[in-house]
Scaffold this motif. Structure first.
Motif, PDB file in Angstrom:
ATOM      1  N   LEU A  36      -4.556  -4.462   2.393  1.00 34.97           N
ATOM      2  CA  LEU A  36      -4.568  -5.333   1.020  1.00 34.97           C
ATOM      3  C   LEU A  36      -5.942  -6.203   1.520  1.00 34.97           C
ATOM      4  O   LEU A  36      -5.644  -7.496   1.853  1.00 34.97           O
ATOM      5  CB  LEU A  36      -3.548  -5.927   0.846  1.00 34.97           C
ATOM      6  CG  LEU A  36      -2.468  -5.233   0.353  1.00 34.97           C
ATOM      7  CD1 LEU A  36      -1.180  -6.365   0.169  1.00 34.97           C
ATOM      8  CD2 LEU A  36      -2.613  -4.532  -1.102  1.00 34.97           C
ATOM      9  N   VAL A  55       0.121   0.993   0.281  1.00 34.58           N
ATOM     10  CA  VAL A  55      -1.363   1.218   0.040  1.00 34.58           C
ATOM     11  C   VAL A  55      -1.575   2.252   1.595  1.00 34.58           C
ATOM     12  O   VAL A  55      -2.334   3.267   1.353  1.00 34.58           O
ATOM     13  CB  VAL A  55      -1.979   0.215   0.504  1.00 34.58           C
ATOM     14  CG1 VAL A  55      -3.607   0.515   0.647  1.00 34.58           C
ATOM     15  CG2 VAL A  55      -2.128  -0.454  -0.847  1.00 34.58           C
ATOM     16  N   ASP A  68       3.548  -4.172  -0.621  1.00 37.09           N
ATOM     17  CA  ASP A  68       2.427  -3.306  -1.252  1.00 37.09           C
ATOM     18  C   ASP A  68       1.569  -2.785  -0.015  1.00 37.09           C
ATOM     19  O   ASP A  68       0.677  -1.782  -0.242  1.00 37.09           O
ATOM     20  CB  ASP A  68       1.652  -4.618  -1.866  1.00 37.09           C
ATOM     21  CG  ASP A  68       2.442  -4.995  -3.161  1.00 37.09           C
ATOM     22  OD1 ASP A  68       3.394  -4.181  -3.559  1.00 37.09           O
ATOM     23  OD2 ASP A  68       2.147  -6.015  -3.894  1.00 37.09           O
ATOM     24  N   ALA A  69       1.415  -3.220   1.141  1.00 37.55           N
ATOM     25  CA  ALA A  69       0.394  -2.858   2.048  1.00 37.55           C
ATOM     26  C   ALA A  69       1.121  -1.601   2.571  1.00 37.55           C
ATOM     27  O   ALA A  69       0.338  -0.656   2.869  1.00 37.55           O
ATOM     28  CB  ALA A  69       0.457  -3.973   3.396  1.00 37.55           C
ATOM     29  N   ARG A 123       2.012  -2.826  -6.494  1.00 39.65           N
ATOM     30  CA  ARG A 123       1.863  -4.130  -7.389  1.00 39.65           C
ATOM     31  C   ARG A 123       3.105  -5.089  -7.431  1.00 39.65           C
ATOM     32  O   ARG A 123       3.334  -5.666  -8.451  1.00 39.65           O
ATOM     33  CB  ARG A 123       1.192  -3.771  -8.442  1.00 39.65           C
ATOM     34  CG  ARG A 123      -0.194  -3.374  -8.728  1.00 39.65           C
ATOM     35  CD  ARG A 123      -0.928  -3.078 -10.192  1.00 39.65           C
ATOM     36  NE  ARG A 123      -0.225  -1.606 -10.869  1.00 39.65           N
ATOM     37  CZ  ARG A 123       0.699  -1.958 -11.830  1.00 39.65           C
ATOM     38  NH1 ARG A 123       1.482  -3.024 -11.837  1.00 39.65           N
ATOM     39  NH2 ARG A 123       1.228  -0.858 -12.201  1.00 39.65           N
ATOM     40  N   PRO A 173       3.171  -8.764  -0.296  1.00 39.67           N
ATOM     41  CA  PRO A 173       2.092  -8.084   0.389  1.00 39.67           C
ATOM     42  C   PRO A 173       2.654  -7.164   1.458  1.00 39.67           C
ATOM     43  O   PRO A 173       2.040  -6.182   1.548  1.00 39.67           O
ATOM     44  CB  PRO A 173       1.701  -9.445   0.886  1.00 39.67           C
ATOM     45  CG  PRO A 173       1.767 -10.523   0.169  1.00 39.67           C
ATOM     46  CD  PRO A 173       3.131 -10.326  -0.501  1.00 39.67           C
ATOM     47  N   TYR A 215      -4.283 -11.003  -7.401  1.00 35.69           N
ATOM     48  CA  TYR A 215      -3.152 -10.230  -6.732  1.00 35.69           C
ATOM     49  C   TYR A 215      -1.911 -10.605  -7.550  1.00 35.69           C
ATOM     50  O   TYR A 215      -1.715 -11.884  -8.037  1.00 35.69           O
ATOM     51  CB  TYR A 215      -3.093 -10.812  -5.174  1.00 35.69           C
ATOM     52  CG  TYR A 215      -1.862 -10.101  -4.697  1.00 35.69           C
ATOM     53  CD1 TYR A 215      -1.878  -8.684  -4.175  1.00 35.69           C
ATOM     54  CD2 TYR A 215      -0.680 -10.736  -4.246  1.00 35.69           C
ATOM     55  CE1 TYR A 215      -0.814  -8.140  -3.545  1.00 35.69           C
ATOM     56  CE2 TYR A 215       0.440 -10.113  -3.617  1.00 35.69           C
ATOM     57  CZ  TYR A 215       0.250  -8.918  -3.462  1.00 35.69           C
ATOM     58  OH  TYR A 215       1.385  -8.152  -2.759  1.00 35.69           O
TER      59      TYR A 215
END
Length: 556
Positions: A462, A374, A370-371, A363, A367, A495
């Motif tokens: 994402l 993940v 964060d990707a 978070r 991106p 987001y």
């Protein structure tokens, strides 16, 4: 599982001999890592001259049982992906053992207590296990060795998880580990075992003896361990076990041109359908693949090609990096922490748990970062350059959070999490040790664009951003509201907004590191808690003064 290499000498640690060892007696093979049949000198020695061999793996509840308070599915110490990978590796080892006339015996409890109970119950005369340099195993092994010594049991603990014995390298260097890769290479030279082929084929194993009153089970499933409600949407695509390891190895080395030209740190960190590396690291971590056999296979390929890359960037060089970190870790007290670690810069990292959690839970509002996080949660693996990016972002690049906090997250979630390598890389990437060019920072925007301008990797991991136009995919907060609406992703609602501005945060990180380096140099590394506290206060005061100046400029 069958190979045509002949039996050869292997570099064993000297066995602790018992007087008058009985011929044809019982041996116990204690598996921990080294979950393989090929190139397993401990297993080979356990089998030699024994009427029966008890192959044992002990399930430590502390490592395996669910911890509902942890931040991700898994136990207190390990995420579910790694637990599953280990169980798959055990199933494969059991199947291989059965083909050879044996089977894997699974017991449960505190490992040293369980092994000592088995030694007594089964009247074991020979105990064999692979030598391990991790502090956890060194402590376990001392307990078991002490008992075996008093009971007159022979202990055989060969070095086969690494290419070299770290003890030998440290002795060659006058009692201290080499702190640079090049000095390590000079000291190490060629492995002593590499001059002749390894023993990687066993035709049969002695049978398992009577297990008496010891409670033996089969390899449990994750459900049997108590994991009921874990996500099944996208699990790690990598399956554990020696069979899978050897299959991956064969596939990798069959492309001789790729092996010859492999050059780290090149490679595409955004390639997830076909990763740009061998993905053999988890198999090396659990010892499903022998690093020595991998070394031998690579050496064989290099002999057949006209030219090839060399360490530190070659594939062989990556195996040597692994041994380098093992050696430094073994010879450095407190290697896994900043405090009391003589090779680690003392830096006043911030203690902002909100920033840590934003990074850990994908978070940050960036991106690319964060990707990657993940992918770490879902797969338990990501490309080495992706690891570099998120580690730099958390520590010296943007958030200035302590490397130990990031290390803990990786240690839990990675299927290839390895004590020596994980700690070494976090110190490296935070510029705390080994690497000191703290002005070189991975941009969370431009670095990603270079490899994946369309943002396919981000769109996969994402999906909330899957319809964002490519010109905004790495900086979605810059997209006009109309574009965000059309992409069904409003920044700040669907987001998050960025937790920091990269430009100003990275400048602030460089300033703090500059001050910390100056303090370490001035005090010759002897930086106390009080010194760090004073520096932290000074840095905060300097930041406040700078903010006041900026406000005066705006109002003036």
């Amino acid at each position: 599982m069958r190979f045509s290499h002949s039996l050869s000498k292997t570099p064993f640690l000297a066995p602790i001999m018992a007087s008058g060892l009985e011929s044809g007696s019982a041996s116990l093979m204690w598996f921990r890592k080294g979950l393989r049949i090929h190139d397993n000198p401990a297993l080979e020695y356990a089998s030699r001259g024994s009427k029966c061999v008890y192959p044992v793996f002990v399930i430590d509840p502390h490592y395996m049982e669910p911890d509902p308070t942890a931040f991700s599915p898994g136990s207190t110490l390990a995420g579910l992906n790694r637990i599953r990978f280990l169980l798959e590796s055990l199933v494969d080892l059991d199947l291989s053992s059965k083909r050879l006339g044996s089977k894997l015996l699974i017991l449960k409890g505190e490992p040293s207590e369980v092994v000592i109970r088995c030694l007594k119950e089964w009247d074991i005369k020979k105990l064999c296990f692979e030598y391990d340099t991790d502090p956890y195993y060194l402590a376990l092994d001392k307990k078991v060795k002490d008992y075996a010594s008093t009971a007159g049991i022979e202990v055989f603990s060969p070095v086969s998880h690494t290419l070299f014995n770290p003890v030998d390298i440290i002795q060659k260097n006058g009692g201290r580990p080499p702190l640079s890769y090049q000095s390590f290479l000079k000291l190490a030279g060629q492995p002593s075992w590499a001059s002749s082929p390894l023993s990687i084929s066993i035709s049969s194993l002695p049978p398992v003896g009577d297990v008496g009153s010891c409670e033996i089970t089969g390899v449990p499933t994750v459900e049997e361990l108590g994991y009921r409600d874990y996500e099944k949407d996208e699990l790690t695509p990598f399956r554990g076990g020696e069979s899978e390891a050897l299959k991956r190895l064969r596939e990798s080395i069959s492309n001789k041109e790729w092996v010859a030209n492999f050059e780290k740190p090149k490679g595409d960190p955004s390639a997830y359908v076909n990763p740009a590396t061998t993905v053999l690291s988890p198999y090396l971590k659990f010892g499903c693949l022998s690093s020595r056999y991998f070394y031998q296979c690579l050496s064989d390929v290099y002999k057949t090609v006209k030219k090839h890359t060399s360490p530190p960037v070659s594939l062989l060089g990556q195996l040597l990096w692994r041994d380098f970190f093992y050696t430094v870790a073994f010879g450095t007290p407190n290697f896994d922490q900043m405090k009391g670690n003589r090779i680690c810069k003392q830096i006043p990292w911030n203690t902002d748990d909100e920033l840590l959690v934003a990074w850990r839970e994908a978070r940050t509002g960036y991106p690319w970062i964060d990707a990657i996080m993940v992918q770490l949660h879902k797969w338990g693996w990501m490309h080495h350059l992706a690891r570099h990016c998120v580690a730099c972002f958390l520590t010296r690049g943007d958030l200035f959070v302590h490397w130990e906090k990031g290390r803990d997250v990786f240690e839990r979630l990675l299927i290839d999490s390895d004590w020596a390598i994980n700690n070494g890389n976090w110190m490296w990437l935070s510029c705390s040790s080994f690497f000191y060019q703290y002005n070189r920072i991975y941009s969370p925007v431009s670095f990603a664009k270079k490899f994946d301008p369309n943002g396919n990797y981000v769109r996969h991991f994402l999906p909330v951003l899957k319809d964002m136009p490519k010109q905004y995919i790495y900086e979605p907060w810059t997209a006009p509201l109309s574009v965000q609406s059309k992409a069904k992703c409003i920044i700040g609602r669907d987001y998050p907004k960025p937790v920091v501005s990269h430009d100003s945060a990275s400048k602030e990180c460089k300033r703090k590191l500059g001050e910390a380096y100056a303090l370490n140099q001035k005090l010759n590394g002897q930086v106390s808690e009080e010194d760090l506290k004073n520096l932290r206060r000074k840095l905060e005061e300097d930041k406040e003064q700078e903010s006041r100046r900026q406000r005066q400029k705006l109002t003036g």
